[in-house]
Design an enzyme around this catalytic site. Structure first.
Site, PDB file in Angstrom:
ATOM      1  CG  ASP A   8      -2.037   1.569   1.406  1.00  0.00           C
ATOM      2  OD1 ASP A   8      -2.337   1.560   0.403  1.00  0.00           O
ATOM      3  OD2 ASP A   8      -1.419   1.819   2.409  1.00  0.00           O
ATOM      4  CG  LEU A   9       1.425   5.438  -2.034  1.00  0.00           C
ATOM      5  CD1 LEU A   9       2.901   5.206  -2.193  1.00  0.00           C
ATOM      6  CD2 LEU A   9       1.220   6.227  -3.210  1.00  0.00           C
ATOM      7  CG  ASP A  10      -1.676   7.301   0.571  1.00  0.00           C
ATOM      8  OD1 ASP A  10      -0.919   8.250   0.095  1.00  0.00           O
ATOM      9  OD2 ASP A  10      -2.470   7.092  -0.506  1.00  0.00           O
ATOM     10  CB  THR A  16      -0.328  11.314   1.673  1.00  0.00           C
ATOM     11  OG1 THR A  16      -0.404   9.773   2.086  1.00  0.00           O
ATOM     12  CG2 THR A  16       1.808  11.023   0.989  1.00  0.00           C
ATOM     13  CE  LYS A  44      -3.863   6.537   9.325  1.00  0.00           C
ATOM     14  NZ  LYS A  44      -2.640   5.994  10.720  1.00  0.00           N
ATOM     15  N   GLY A  45      -7.064   4.647   4.290  1.00  0.00           N
ATOM     16  CA  GLY A  45      -7.461   3.325   3.294  1.00  0.00           C
ATOM     17  C   GLY A  45      -9.234   3.743   2.206  1.00  0.00           C
ATOM     18  NE  ARG A  48      -9.569  11.958  -4.893  1.00  0.00           N
ATOM     19  CZ  ARG A  48      -9.062  11.620  -6.826  1.00  0.00           C
ATOM     20  NH1 ARG A  48      -9.765  13.434  -6.897  1.00  0.00           N
ATOM     21  NH2 ARG A  48      -7.603  11.713  -6.403  1.00  0.00           N
ATOM     22  CB  SER A 113      -2.400   2.698  -3.250  1.00  0.00           C
ATOM     23  OG  SER A 113      -2.385   3.848  -3.068  1.00  0.00           O
ATOM     24  CB  ALA A 114      -7.702   3.137  -1.924  1.00  0.00           C
ATOM     25  CB  SER A 115      -3.871   7.137  -4.099  1.00  0.00           C
ATOM     26  OG  SER A 115      -3.280   8.699  -4.323  1.00  0.00           O
ATOM     27  CG  ASN A 117      -3.452  12.875  -6.221  1.00  0.00           C
ATOM     28  OD1 ASN A 117      -3.885  12.526  -7.092  1.00  0.00           O
ATOM     29  ND2 ASN A 117      -4.864  13.051  -5.330  1.00  0.00           N
ATOM     30  CE  LYS A 144      -6.094  -0.718  -0.693  1.00  0.00           C
ATOM     31  NZ  LYS A 144      -4.741  -0.282  -0.286  1.00  0.00           N
ATOM     32  CD  GLU A 168      -4.010  -1.810   2.576  1.00  0.00           C
ATOM     33  OE1 GLU A 168      -3.842  -1.130   3.821  1.00  0.00           O
ATOM     34  OE2 GLU A 168      -3.980  -1.520   1.870  1.00  0.00           O
ATOM     35  CG  ASP A 169      -1.846   2.367   6.441  1.00  0.00           C
ATOM     36  OD1 ASP A 169      -1.869   1.531   5.004  1.00  0.00           O
ATOM     37  OD2 ASP A 169      -2.234   3.809   7.127  1.00  0.00           O
TER      38      ASP A 169
HETATM   39  C1  G6P Z   1      -5.649   6.233  -0.034  1.00  0.00           C
HETATM   40  C2  G6P Z   1      -5.653   7.259   1.890  1.00  0.00           C
HETATM   41  C3  G6P Z   1      -6.572   7.799   1.374  1.00  0.00           C
HETATM   42  C4  G6P Z   1      -7.018   7.735   0.914  1.00  0.00           C
HETATM   43  C5  G6P Z   1      -7.485   7.214  -1.170  1.00  0.00           C
HETATM   44  C6  G6P Z   1      -7.579   7.936  -2.556  1.00  0.00           C
HETATM   45  O1  G6P Z   1      -5.839   5.225   0.597  1.00  0.00           O
HETATM   46  O2  G6P Z   1      -5.363   6.626   2.681  1.00  0.00           O
HETATM   47  O3  G6P Z   1      -7.248   8.357   2.714  1.00  0.00           O
HETATM   48  O4  G6P Z   1      -8.339   9.131   0.744  1.00  0.00           O
HETATM   49  O5  G6P Z   1      -5.736   6.998  -0.683  1.00  0.00           O
HETATM   50  O6  G6P Z   1      -6.331   8.524  -2.388  1.00  0.00           O
HETATM   51  P1  G6P Z   1      -6.355   9.831  -3.782  1.00  0.00           P
HETATM   52  O7  G6P Z   1      -4.976  10.801  -3.560  1.00  0.00           O
HETATM   53  O8  G6P Z   1      -6.917   9.372  -5.131  1.00  0.00           O
HETATM   54  O9  G6P Z   1      -7.812  11.420  -3.127  1.00  0.00           O
HETATM   55 MG    MG Z   2      -2.826   3.311   4.044  1.00  0.00          MG
END
Ligand code: G6P
Ligand code: MG
Length: 216
Positions: A8-10, A16, A44-45, A48, A113-115, A117, A144, A168-169
């Site tokens: 996982d990233l964040d 972040t 967390k996780g 958006r 990662s769910a992000s 970004n 997730k 994973e956190d």
């Molecule tokens: C990760 C973070 C979440 C965040 C999600 C989406 O899972 O832990 O806090 O909302 O990614 O990130 P994004 O950068 O796409 O808004």
């Molecule tokens: Mg995370």
């Protein structure tokens, strides 16, 4: 089959969460209510869209579809402003060395990662070239604890799910890895991540060899 790692990233590779928090707080304040660091733990996780749903519930506020989309864009704009500033100094303790140790063992490494970004962040912290596959929020449709993100990462690495170790956190992330039939190492608090196979406070001083020994 040699095991593979999915990170996982964040909260696992980079811190972040504080920037997500600042951007969500700014949004909540602009909508007329506050958002505390304590409440931020629940995000967390979380994707958006789900994060905004949760914040609006906490603030007792409803938005119509157009306002909701505009709020997501505003939050992400602020978040991007904050993360433009980050660099390798934001990598969590030991994470870069841990990644290198897996690669040194000839293991494949993916991001899950769910992000949306994720690539931008990996570029800024100069770790983009450490991953054989990147599955982020742009590639998946189910958040997730659905296992989609990790199953896709395994597929891109051409490694069976049973041979993957996920780091994973977030509670939802640990559940996603379990739902994918993978091994999972929690990063953070053992009390919170009680569904992980085992939990490490962080990667400081550890290498993949230590983790493989725990699964042996
Ligand atoms: C990760 C973070 C979440 C965040 C999600 C989406 O899972 O832990 O806090 O909302 O990614 O990130 P994004 O950068 O796409 O808004
Ligand atoms: Mg995370």
């Amino acid at each position: 089959m040699k095991p593979a790692c999915i990170f996982d990233l964040d909260g696992v590779i980079v811190d972040t969460a504080k920037y997500h928090y600042l951007a969500w707080k700014r949004l909540a304040n602009s909508l007329g209510f506050d958002f505390t660091e304590h409440d931020n733990e629940q995000l967390k996780g979380v994707s958006r869209i789900e994060s905004l749903n949760l914040i609006l519930r906490l603030g007792g506020k409803e938005l119509d579809a157009a306002e909701f989309d505009a709020a997501l864009v505003r939050k992400n704009g602020w978040y991007l402003e904050y993360i433009q500033q980050i660099g390798p100094e934001e990598i969590l303790p030991g994470a870069a060395e841990f990644l290198s140790s897996a690669r040194a063992q000839g293991m494949k490494v993916a991001l899950g990662s769910a992000s949306k970004n994720a690539v931008l962040i990996l570029e800024r912290i100069q770790l983009l070239d450490q991953f054989d596959a990147i599955v982020d929020g742009n590639k998946v449709s189910k958040a997730k604890p659905d296992p989609e993100v990790f199953l896709k990462a395994a597929e891109e690495l051409a490694v069976p799910a049973s041979a993957c170790i996920v780091f994973e956190d977030a509670v939802a992330g640990v559940q996603a890895a379990r739902n994918a039939g993978m091994k999972v190492v929690g990063i953070g608090s053992a009390a919170v991540l009680d569904q992980a196979h085992f939990v490490l406070p962080n990667f400081a001083g550890l290498s993949i060899v230590d983790v493989l020994a725990r699964f042996a």
